[in-house]
Design a protein around this motif. Structure first.
Motif, PDB file in Angstrom:
ATOM      1  N   TYR A   1       0.831  -1.210   0.000  1.00  0.00           N
ATOM      2  CA  TYR A   1       0.000   0.000   0.000  1.00  0.00           C
ATOM      3  C   TYR A   1       0.864   1.258   0.000  1.00  0.00           C
ATOM      4  O   TYR A   1       0.640   2.187  -0.801  1.00  0.00           O
ATOM      5  N   ILE A   2       1.860   1.294   0.861  1.00  0.00           N
ATOM      6  CA  ILE A   2       2.749   2.460   0.939  1.00  0.00           C
ATOM      7  C   ILE A   2       3.504   2.641  -0.375  1.00  0.00           C
ATOM      8  O   ILE A   2       3.616   3.765  -0.898  1.00  0.00           O
ATOM      9  N   ASP A   3       4.007   1.552  -0.928  1.00  0.00           N
ATOM     10  CA  ASP A   3       4.748   1.639  -2.196  1.00  0.00           C
ATOM     11  C   ASP A   3       3.860   2.149  -3.320  1.00  0.00           C
ATOM     12  O   ASP A   3       4.326   2.875  -4.210  1.00  0.00           O
ATOM     13  N   SER A   4       2.582   1.785  -3.301  1.00  0.00           N
ATOM     14  CA  SER A   4       1.682   2.236  -4.362  1.00  0.00           C
ATOM     15  C   SER A   4       1.499   3.750  -4.315  1.00  0.00           C
ATOM     16  O   SER A   4       1.391   4.405  -5.362  1.00  0.00           O
ATOM     17  N   ILE A   5       1.452   4.309  -3.117  1.00  0.00           N
ATOM     18  CA  ILE A   5       1.323   5.764  -2.979  1.00  0.00           C
ATOM     19  C   ILE A   5       2.619   6.451  -3.376  1.00  0.00           C
ATOM     20  O   ILE A   5       2.623   7.443  -4.131  1.00  0.00           O
ATOM     21  N   ILE A   6       3.736   5.937  -2.884  1.00  0.00           N
ATOM     22  CA  ILE A   6       5.036   6.526  -3.199  1.00  0.00           C
ATOM     23  C   ILE A   6       5.266   6.561  -4.709  1.00  0.00           C
ATOM     24  O   ILE A   6       5.816   7.518  -5.249  1.00  0.00           O
ATOM     25  N   SER A   7       4.797   5.516  -5.413  1.00  0.00           N
ATOM     26  CA  SER A   7       5.001   5.461  -6.858  1.00  0.00           C
ATOM     27  C   SER A   7       4.201   6.516  -7.603  1.00  0.00           C
ATOM     28  O   SER A   7       4.508   6.842  -8.754  1.00  0.00           O
TER      29      SER A   7
ATOM     30  N   VAL B   1       3.552   9.661  -6.255  1.00  0.00           N
ATOM     31  CA  VAL B   1       3.871  10.986  -5.724  1.00  0.00           C
ATOM     32  C   VAL B   1       5.277  11.379  -6.146  1.00  0.00           C
ATOM     33  O   VAL B   1       6.172  10.530  -6.212  1.00  0.00           O
ATOM     34  N   ASP B   2       5.491  12.658  -6.415  1.00  0.00           N
ATOM     35  CA  ASP B   2       6.808  13.159  -6.813  1.00  0.00           C
ATOM     36  C   ASP B   2       7.689  13.287  -5.566  1.00  0.00           C
ATOM     37  O   ASP B   2       7.806  14.358  -4.971  1.00  0.00           O
ATOM     38  N   MET B   3       8.288  12.181  -5.182  1.00  0.00           N
ATOM     39  CA  MET B   3       9.094  12.147  -3.957  1.00  0.00           C
ATOM     40  C   MET B   3      10.340  13.024  -4.082  1.00  0.00           C
ATOM     41  O   MET B   3      10.784  13.639  -3.105  1.00  0.00           O
ATOM     42  N   ASP B   4      10.910  13.115  -5.285  1.00  0.00           N
ATOM     43  CA  ASP B   4      12.102  13.942  -5.470  1.00  0.00           C
ATOM     44  C   ASP B   4      11.789  15.414  -5.212  1.00  0.00           C
ATOM     45  O   ASP B   4      12.584  16.124  -4.595  1.00  0.00           O
ATOM     46  N   ALA B   5      10.644  15.863  -5.694  1.00  0.00           N
ATOM     47  CA  ALA B   5      10.264  17.257  -5.465  1.00  0.00           C
ATOM     48  C   ALA B   5      10.113  17.539  -3.976  1.00  0.00           C
ATOM     49  O   ALA B   5      10.544  18.593  -3.476  1.00  0.00           O
ATOM     50  N   ILE B   6       9.521  16.596  -3.262  1.00  0.00           N
ATOM     51  CA  ILE B   6       9.354  16.788  -1.813  1.00  0.00           C
ATOM     52  C   ILE B   6      10.706  16.792  -1.115  1.00  0.00           C
ATOM     53  O   ILE B   6      10.957  17.623  -0.234  1.00  0.00           O
TER      54      ILE B   6
ATOM     55  N   LEU C   1       6.259  10.303   4.490  1.00  0.00           N
ATOM     56  CA  LEU C   1       6.842  11.638   4.581  1.00  0.00           C
ATOM     57  C   LEU C   1       8.294  11.618   5.053  1.00  0.00           C
ATOM     58  O   LEU C   1       9.103  12.452   4.624  1.00  0.00           O
ATOM     59  N   LEU C   2       8.646  10.671   5.902  1.00  0.00           N
ATOM     60  CA  LEU C   2      10.049  10.567   6.296  1.00  0.00           C
ATOM     61  C   LEU C   2      10.895  10.008   5.155  1.00  0.00           C
ATOM     62  O   LEU C   2      12.060  10.382   4.997  1.00  0.00           O
ATOM     63  N   THR C   3      10.302   9.121   4.360  1.00  0.00           N
ATOM     64  CA  THR C   3      11.009   8.645   3.174  1.00  0.00           C
ATOM     65  C   THR C   3      11.304   9.800   2.224  1.00  0.00           C
ATOM     66  O   THR C   3      12.340   9.836   1.552  1.00  0.00           O
ATOM     67  N   ALA C   4      10.411  10.780   2.187  1.00  0.00           N
ATOM     68  CA  ALA C   4      10.599  11.962   1.343  1.00  0.00           C
ATOM     69  C   ALA C   4      11.427  13.041   2.035  1.00  0.00           C
ATOM     70  O   ALA C   4      11.557  14.146   1.515  1.00  0.00           O
TER      71      ALA C   4
ATOM     72  N   ALA D   1      -0.322  13.075   1.074  1.00  0.00           N
ATOM     73  CA  ALA D   1       0.937  13.012   0.330  1.00  0.00           C
ATOM     74  C   ALA D   1       0.882  13.899  -0.911  1.00  0.00           C
ATOM     75  O   ALA D   1       1.860  14.576  -1.255  1.00  0.00           O
ATOM     76  N   LEU D   2      -0.266  13.925  -1.580  1.00  0.00           N
ATOM     77  CA  LEU D   2      -0.415  14.743  -2.782  1.00  0.00           C
ATOM     78  C   LEU D   2      -0.371  16.237  -2.455  1.00  0.00           C
ATOM     79  O   LEU D   2       0.186  17.035  -3.215  1.00  0.00           O
ATOM     80  N   LEU D   3      -0.940  16.630  -1.321  1.00  0.00           N
ATOM     81  CA  LEU D   3      -0.893  18.031  -0.912  1.00  0.00           C
ATOM     82  C   LEU D   3       0.535  18.475  -0.599  1.00  0.00           C
ATOM     83  O   LEU D   3       0.941  19.587  -0.951  1.00  0.00           O
ATOM     84  N   VAL D   4       1.297  17.600   0.050  1.00  0.00           N
ATOM     85  CA  VAL D   4       2.705  17.930   0.336  1.00  0.00           C
ATOM     86  C   VAL D   4       3.477  18.042  -0.977  1.00  0.00           C
ATOM     87  O   VAL D   4       4.294  18.954  -1.161  1.00  0.00           O
ATOM     88  N   GLU D   5       3.212  17.128  -1.917  1.00  0.00           N
ATOM     89  CA  GLU D   5       3.837  17.221  -3.241  1.00  0.00           C
ATOM     90  C   GLU D   5       3.502  18.557  -3.895  1.00  0.00           C
ATOM     91  O   GLU D   5       4.365  19.211  -4.494  1.00  0.00           O
ATOM     92  N   MET D   6       2.245  18.982  -3.790  1.00  0.00           N
ATOM     93  CA  MET D   6       1.810  20.222  -4.423  1.00  0.00           C
ATOM     94  C   MET D   6       2.606  21.422  -3.925  1.00  0.00           C
ATOM     95  O   MET D   6       3.063  22.265  -4.714  1.00  0.00           O
ATOM     96  N   ILE D   7       2.787  21.515  -2.604  1.00  0.00           N
ATOM     97  CA  ILE D   7       3.562  22.626  -2.050  1.00  0.00           C
ATOM     98  C   ILE D   7       4.972  22.620  -2.614  1.00  0.00           C
ATOM     99  O   ILE D   7       5.532  23.663  -2.975  1.00  0.00           O
ATOM    100  N   ALA D   8       5.555  21.422  -2.699  1.00  0.00           N
ATOM    101  CA  ALA D   8       6.923  21.299  -3.209  1.00  0.00           C
ATOM    102  C   ALA D   8       7.017  21.673  -4.681  1.00  0.00           C
ATOM    103  O   ALA D   8       7.933  22.395  -5.095  1.00  0.00           O
ATOM    104  N   VAL D   9       6.081  21.216  -5.492  1.00  0.00           N
ATOM    105  CA  VAL D   9       6.132  21.455  -6.936  1.00  0.00           C
ATOM    106  C   VAL D   9       5.820  22.911  -7.286  1.00  0.00           C
ATOM    107  O   VAL D   9       6.517  23.537  -8.095  1.00  0.00           O
ATOM    108  N   VAL D  10       4.778  23.451  -6.665  1.00  0.00           N
ATOM    109  CA  VAL D  10       4.372  24.830  -6.974  1.00  0.00           C
ATOM    110  C   VAL D  10       5.376  25.841  -6.422  1.00  0.00           C
ATOM    111  O   VAL D  10       5.592  26.908  -6.995  1.00  0.00           O
ATOM    112  N   GLY D  11       5.994  25.497  -5.284  1.00  0.00           N
ATOM    113  CA  GLY D  11       6.975  26.395  -4.702  1.00  0.00           C
ATOM    114  C   GLY D  11       6.370  27.573  -3.970  1.00  0.00           C
ATOM    115  O   GLY D  11       7.012  28.609  -3.789  1.00  0.00           O
ATOM    116  N   LYS D  12       5.113  27.429  -3.564  1.00  0.00           N
ATOM    117  CA  LYS D  12       4.430  28.466  -2.796  1.00  0.00           C
ATOM    118  C   LYS D  12       3.830  27.840  -1.539  1.00  0.00           C
ATOM    119  O   LYS D  12       3.683  26.615  -1.453  1.00  0.00           O
TER     120      LYS D  12
END
Length: 475
Positions: free
Chosen positions: A169-175, A177-182, A206-209, A360-371
């Motif tokens: 389940y965790i791996d499916s989410i990580i795959s 999400v843009d973990m590098d951006a986070i 989130l700790l993996t990111a 996880a997607l919301l955290v990705e969004m902050i990272a990608v948008v940069g705001k």
């Protein structure tokens, strides 16, 4: 009549009143009959449970009945099993059925059962009504007539198998999400599981990111700290303070079984689920380049309609209950669907609500948008006309329910609203459309409440319309 009735989010009842061993066995016995009649007993069912009082025990009661019926039964044994993990397991293992022992965000006095079908979807009305009919027939025979195998004996014989699907389940989410951006954003996140089951899952992601993660309210407390495990503005005062005092980029809260989410922005403001849906839909369209419609229920913001129109897409309205959202998403290939109570899902994941993936997607969004979260929301709302929501819940003596139901749904009487009425819908409750907004009154499918939601161009108009409806119904 059967003692068990399914609502919009499964069956929920007060522990020791209707949530008792006999009723759990009755429900499982009826579902077991359906599984046998469909000839899918070999594939069987997976069961998971949350941290509520009796959840782990009730999961064993359920497994005993399925084992006694000769149905392959798997039970998820992890320290904290979010409902979305159970749904994902149904989908991943291609099982015909799944079950979660949970009462979601209800008070601590409650427990319940959610049933899932192939693909990890919430059971639709065809399934739940069939199970209710079967329960009526079984109830007369008595609990003793239901075959079962003692849990330890079933486990020893292989009739029940304990599994752990957490990593998949965790791996499916990580795959997804843009973990590098986070990782590159160096974000600080505060998490409030509300004494529920999200900590292990979100902490792992989130700790993996490489985010800096602080967790509050994570101990096992079947009383949920004396409060509702529901991520509403009123219930997240501690998280609001924590985010501001510790300069966090975002505060994330999940309900008791982690299928719903609540968010505090970088300024300590609560972002309503309506706002989160708008933010994520905009993000998927504008920043990730996705294309597709959105699905919302009748009590969720029409700002989603405006965003969809801006990008040449369509917004579909469905009744309350996530089974309607997931069904419409599959039908229309929508990219996101959700409801004003905090549940949402995204295309490509499970067909049900998932607060873990949404976070996880919301955290990705902050990272990608940069705001910051507050800046992102301001960017979006600055492009559209304002939408303000008022929400009110009213309890009432149960003997008044037929009277209120007759007024709204049979006689179809309405108050003299100040706002101009254009038309009315009775597809799910009583929804009145105004020239510049709407109001809906409907009975809760999980609690003895009448809920009134209103969306208007300003807060004063929204609250006034709610008050006019309340006064008209004598609440």
């Amino acid at each position: 009549m059967a003692r068990i009735k399914f609502g919009t989010g499964g069956w929920r009842a007060i522990i020791g009143d209707e949530f008792i061993r006999a009723n759990v066995r009755l429900l499982c016995g009826a579902l077991a009959q359906r599984i046998i009649d469909e000839g899918v007993q070999e594939a069987g069912i997976v069961i998971g449970y949350d941290r509520r009082f009796l959840s782990d025990v009730a999961a064993e009661w359920a497994a005993e009945v399925f084992a006694g019926a000769g149905i392959t039964c798997q039970l998820i044994r992890v320290a904290q099993a979010p409902t979305p993990l159970i749904m994902w397991t149904v989908k991943d293992r291609e099982l015909p059925y799944g079950m979660a022992i949970t009462a979601s965000h209800n008070p601590a006095l409650y427990n319940g059962i959610k049933v899932f079908t192939a693909g990890g979807k919430d059971a639709d009305e065809d399934v739940t009504l069939d199970v209710e009919r079967r329960m009526e027939a079984l109830e007369g025979a008595g609990e003793a007539e239901l075959p079962s195998i003692d849990y330890k004996k079933a486990l020893a014989s292989g009739a029940v198998r304990e599994i752990d699907s957490f990593n998949g389940y965790i791996d499916s989410i990580i795959s997804q999400v843009d973990m590098d951006a986070i990782r590159n954003a160096h974000l600080k996140v505060a998490l409030d599981p509300m004494f529920g089951v999200s900590r292990t899952s979100l902490q792992t992601i989130l700790l993996t990111a490489r985010t800096e993660l602080d967790v509050i309210n994570d101990r096992h407390d079947t009383l949920f700290g004396g409060a509702l495990p529901s991520p509403t503005s009123a219930g997240l005062s501690m998280l609001k303070r924590y985010v501001v005092e510790n300069k966090c980029d975002i505060g994330i809260a999940t309900d008791g079984d982690a299928d719903r989410i609540g968010v505090i922005d970088d300024k300590g403001n609560f972002l309503h689920p309506n706002q989160l849906l708008v933010i994520l839909y905009y993000y998927l369209l504008r920043y990730k380049g996705w294309e597709g419609p959105v699905v919302r229920n009748v009590a969720t913001t029409s700002l989603l309609d405006d965003v969809a129109e801006r990008f040449g897409q369509k917004c579909y309205e469905v009744p309350v209950g996530f089974k309607w959202i997931s069904g419409k998403m599959l039908e229309t290939d929508a990219i996101i669907g959700g409801e004003s109570s905090g549940g949402l899902t995204v295309r490509g994941h499970i067909a049900g609500k998932d607060g873990i993936y949404a976070a996880a997607l919301l955290v990705e969004m902050i990272a990608v948008v940069g705001k910051s979260m507050s800046e992102i929301y301001d960017e979006i709302t600055g492009q559209f006309d304002p939408h303000y929501m008022a929400e009110t819940d009213f309890s009432f003596p149960m003997e008044r329910k037929p009277e209120i139901l007759t007024t709204l749904m049979v006689d179809k009487l309405l108050p003299e609203f100040t706002a101009e009425v254009t038309h009315t819908s009775y597809a799910d409750g009583c929804k009145v459309y105004f020239t510049n907004g709407w109001i809906i009154a409907r009975f809760s499918g999980t609690e003895p409440l009448l809920r009134i939601f209103c969306e208007m161009p300003n807060q004063i108009e929204a609250e006034r319309a709610c008050d006019e409806f309340r006064a008209f119904l004598g609440l």
